[in-house]
Design an enzyme around this catalytic site. Structure first.
Site, mmCIF file in Angstrom:
data_model
loop_
_atom_site.group_PDB
_atom_site.id
_atom_site.type_symbol
_atom_site.label_atom_id
_atom_site.label_comp_id
_atom_site.label_asym_id
_atom_site.label_seq_id
_atom_site.Cartn_x
_atom_site.Cartn_y
_atom_site.Cartn_z
ATOM 1 N N TYR A 69 0.842 -1.205 0.000
ATOM 2 C CA TYR A 69 0.000 0.000 0.000
ATOM 3 C C TYR A 69 0.878 1.257 0.000
ATOM 4 O O TYR A 69 0.625 2.202 -0.734
ATOM 5 C CB TYR A 69 -0.921 -0.003 1.227
ATOM 6 C CG TYR A 69 -2.000 1.054 1.167
ATOM 7 C CD1 TYR A 69 -3.291 0.727 0.751
ATOM 8 C CD2 TYR A 69 -1.738 2.380 1.501
ATOM 9 C CE1 TYR A 69 -4.278 1.688 0.676
ATOM 10 C CE2 TYR A 69 -2.716 3.355 1.424
ATOM 11 C CZ TYR A 69 -3.987 3.007 1.012
ATOM 12 O OH TYR A 69 -4.962 3.959 0.928
ATOM 13 N N PHE A 121 -6.758 19.714 -25.860
ATOM 14 C CA PHE A 121 -7.444 18.461 -26.165
ATOM 15 C C PHE A 121 -8.840 18.522 -25.530
ATOM 16 O O PHE A 121 -9.066 19.276 -24.594
ATOM 17 C CB PHE A 121 -6.633 17.271 -25.626
ATOM 18 C CG PHE A 121 -7.263 15.958 -25.989
ATOM 19 C CD1 PHE A 121 -7.377 15.577 -27.323
ATOM 20 C CD2 PHE A 121 -7.782 15.115 -25.022
ATOM 21 C CE1 PHE A 121 -7.985 14.379 -27.668
ATOM 22 C CE2 PHE A 121 -8.389 13.912 -25.365
ATOM 23 C CZ PHE A 121 -8.496 13.548 -26.682
ATOM 24 N N ASP A 122 -9.773 17.709 -26.040
ATOM 25 C CA ASP A 122 -11.169 17.848 -25.579
ATOM 26 C C ASP A 122 -11.352 17.610 -24.087
ATOM 27 O O ASP A 122 -12.107 18.320 -23.430
ATOM 28 C CB ASP A 122 -12.117 16.957 -26.396
ATOM 29 C CG ASP A 122 -11.837 15.486 -26.261
ATOM 30 O OD1 ASP A 122 -10.661 15.132 -26.108
ATOM 31 O OD2 ASP A 122 -12.777 14.679 -26.313
ATOM 32 N N ASP A 212 1.278 19.887 -21.579
ATOM 33 C CA ASP A 212 0.566 18.613 -21.695
ATOM 34 C C ASP A 212 1.529 17.695 -22.442
ATOM 35 O O ASP A 212 1.738 17.843 -23.649
ATOM 36 C CB ASP A 212 -0.753 18.786 -22.458
ATOM 37 C CG ASP A 212 -1.489 17.459 -22.632
ATOM 38 O OD1 ASP A 212 -0.817 16.408 -22.678
ATOM 39 O OD2 ASP A 212 -2.720 17.467 -22.746
ATOM 40 N N ALA A 214 1.574 14.460 -23.122
ATOM 41 C CA ALA A 214 1.110 13.144 -23.594
ATOM 42 C C ALA A 214 2.019 12.571 -24.688
ATOM 43 O O ALA A 214 2.324 11.387 -24.691
ATOM 44 C CB ALA A 214 -0.328 13.239 -24.090
ATOM 45 N N LYS A 255 0.102 7.322 -23.802
ATOM 46 C CA LYS A 255 0.651 7.627 -25.130
ATOM 47 C C LYS A 255 2.168 7.388 -25.083
ATOM 48 O O LYS A 255 2.590 6.252 -25.215
ATOM 49 C CB LYS A 255 0.334 9.084 -25.513
ATOM 50 C CG LYS A 255 -1.121 9.299 -25.909
ATOM 51 C CD LYS A 255 -2.005 9.570 -24.747
ATOM 52 C CE LYS A 255 -3.401 9.960 -25.140
ATOM 53 N NZ LYS A 255 -4.313 9.936 -23.977
ATOM 54 N N HIS A 443 -19.217 12.883 -28.251
ATOM 55 C CA HIS A 443 -18.716 11.887 -29.205
ATOM 56 C C HIS A 443 -18.621 10.491 -28.592
ATOM 57 O O HIS A 443 -18.664 9.502 -29.295
ATOM 58 C CB HIS A 443 -17.391 12.324 -29.835
ATOM 59 C CG HIS A 443 -16.252 12.381 -28.886
ATOM 60 N ND1 HIS A 443 -16.193 13.267 -27.854
ATOM 61 C CD2 HIS A 443 -15.120 11.641 -28.810
ATOM 62 C CE1 HIS A 443 -15.070 13.081 -27.190
ATOM 63 N NE2 HIS A 443 -14.410 12.098 -27.737
#
Ligand code: F0G
Length: 452
Positions: A69, A121-122, A212, A214, A255, A443
């Site tokens: 843990y 990004f969305d 970001d 990614a 990614k 979407h």
């Protein structure tokens, strides 16, 4: 031809179901690609997120994972790797990228504020809006011209950024975000020079600047390839120079972490770290919702993702796919970016209005023709604005995202043939309208009917 840097030791069977079965399957899915069963898909290019093949090093590290843990070696391995690569001091693990976006915006962003970026990004935009703020795109106009071949179409337009700061006031801008590569605009990279200049503006106005990350490794490769000043740097060196410009980063490890799950925030500010970490424990738990196995996979994956041989092949395979489409006069976003091919649906299906989602219609046809799953990046994804009118998406694209280390060039050749067939009969393709439209993230959840 580029030298491949991997071979494939484990295979997964795929099957092309019959045309009648495909018609039945997509109808049953309400013409929404997210509702298709994966066994009904032959080549799955819906996303490059969490779909990469893990290496034997990642696999064996995951077998040795520590699942205690607290005080886990696996958690420390992940933290040390991230701090080493991103030159940060503190790491907050999260279940995936949007988990990082959630806690970050809950702490950083307040009602009425504005977050400028290249193109958010969305999910990033959704979390900024969920915190009551507005996400504002300040990308260079070049990105909206899909034909224009410039090296860094993901760059921030520095004048737009300054105008935004002047218009809204620095006190209303909690942070600036650069997304590299710029997914919503065609996987286009951001130059290091642009990051440096954005940092100068951020310094001038004392606004934090975040990345970001990614697809940070693919972006770093483009910097090495295209930005003369940095061509002799190692990729690690370029990532270091990138990170010098930022106060920290948010990353979806699905990614360029080559993991099936996970995300994180990495930063140097202890006070901010403490606030974010508290919310992380409250919502995702001590380990950010990650098992030790995933932590090990991310530790190895991040290092594999910045290997130059791997990146050379990765970027080349995307270009190989794009070049074959260009040879066949099929309109795509040029130049090809880091993780996907984006078909220019506005051009291919110019007879379909934005409100009837040309990018989505093209995706449906790729599935019907050859069992390929892809994804619209356009007005459908953009969603409605606060007033309820359709958000303006200047691009109507169909993205074919290439999972890392999964498909061979033969798979891509097959896709080229299918795209060609669809392109030849483009004039008979019809658009869609909603049968059901959810309030948010439409979407994922919407159902459609085809126009007569
Ligand atoms: N930022 C960028 C640039 C992304 O592309 C994504 C996800 C996220 C954040 C959110 O990360 O999925 O781990 O929660 N992009 C996926 C895609 C979904 O298909 O492009 P996540």
């Amino acid at each position: 031809m580029v030298v491949p840097n991997f071979r494939i030791k484990e295979v997964e069977e795929i099957r092309l179901i019959s045309k009648e079965e495909r018609e039945k399957a997509i109808k049953k899915a309400g013409y929404n690609q997210f509702f298709l069963n994966s066994e009904d898909v032959l080549i799955d290019l819906l996303t490059d997120s969490g779909t990469g093949a893990i290496s034997k090093e990642q696999y064996s590290a995951s077998k040795k994972a520590d699942e205690s843990y607290a005080g886990r070696t696996s958690a420390r391995n992940m933290e040390e790797t991230i701090n080493d690569i991103f030159h940060s001091k503190y790491v907050i693990p999260t279940p995936q990228g949007r988990g990082a976006e959630y806690i970050f915006n809950q702490i950083m962003t307040s009602k009425g504020q504005v977050v400028p970026g290249n193109i958010h990004f969305d999910t990033t935009r959704a979390h900024i809006e969920y915190a009551g703020a507005i996400g504002l795109d300040c990308v260079v106009d070049d990105i909206y011209d899909t034909e224009k071949e410039v090296d860094f179409k993901g760059n921030i337009d520095l004048d737009k950024l300054k105008d935004c700061i002047k218009k809204y006031g620095r006190e209303n801008i909690p942070y600036i975000l650069i997304t590299a590569t710029c997914n919503s605009g065609g996987g286009q990279p951001v130059s290091l020079e642009n990051m440096i200049k954005t940092r100068e503006i951020a310094n001038e106005y004392k606004i934090p600047l975040f990345l970001d990350a990614a697809r940070f490794a693919e972006n770093a490769y483009f910097i090495k390839e295209r930005e003369k000043t940095f061509k002799n740097q190692t990729l690690r060196g370029i990532v270091f120079l990138m990170m010098l410009q930022f106060d920290g980063c948010l990353m979806s490890a699905k990614k360029d972490g080559i993991s099936n799950a996970g995300g994180f925030i990495a930063l140097n500010n202890k006070e901010l770290y403490d606030k974010l970490d508290e919310l992380k424990i409250l919502i995702f738990g001590f380990n950010g919702g990650l098992p030790g196995t995933t932590q090990e996979i991310i530790s190895k994956g991040l290092r594999e993702a910045i290997d130059e041989d791997y990146l050379r092949y990765r970027v080349w395979e995307i270009k190989y796919f794009g070049d074959k489409l260009i040879e066949n006069n099929i309109p795509i976003v040029k130049p090809t970016g880091g993780h996907a091919i984006y078909l220019d649906a506005a051009k291919i299906l110019s007879h379909i209005e934005k409100k009837n989602f040309p990018g989505h219609a093209l995706a449906a046809e790729l599935y019907l023709e050859g069992g390929i799953r892809s994804c619209e990046i356009g007005s459908l994804l953009r969603g409605r604005d606060k007033e309820g009118s359709d958000g303006i998406s200047r691009l109507e694209l169909t993205r074919l995202a290439i999972p890392r280390r999964v498909y061979s060039l033969e798979h891509l050749d097959y896709c080229v043939d299918i795209i060609k067939k669809v392109y030849e009969r483009r004039e008979n393709i019809r658009g869609f309208e909603f049968e059901f439209e959810p309030k948010r993230l439409r979407h994922f959840k919407a159902r459609f009917k085809r126009l007569e």
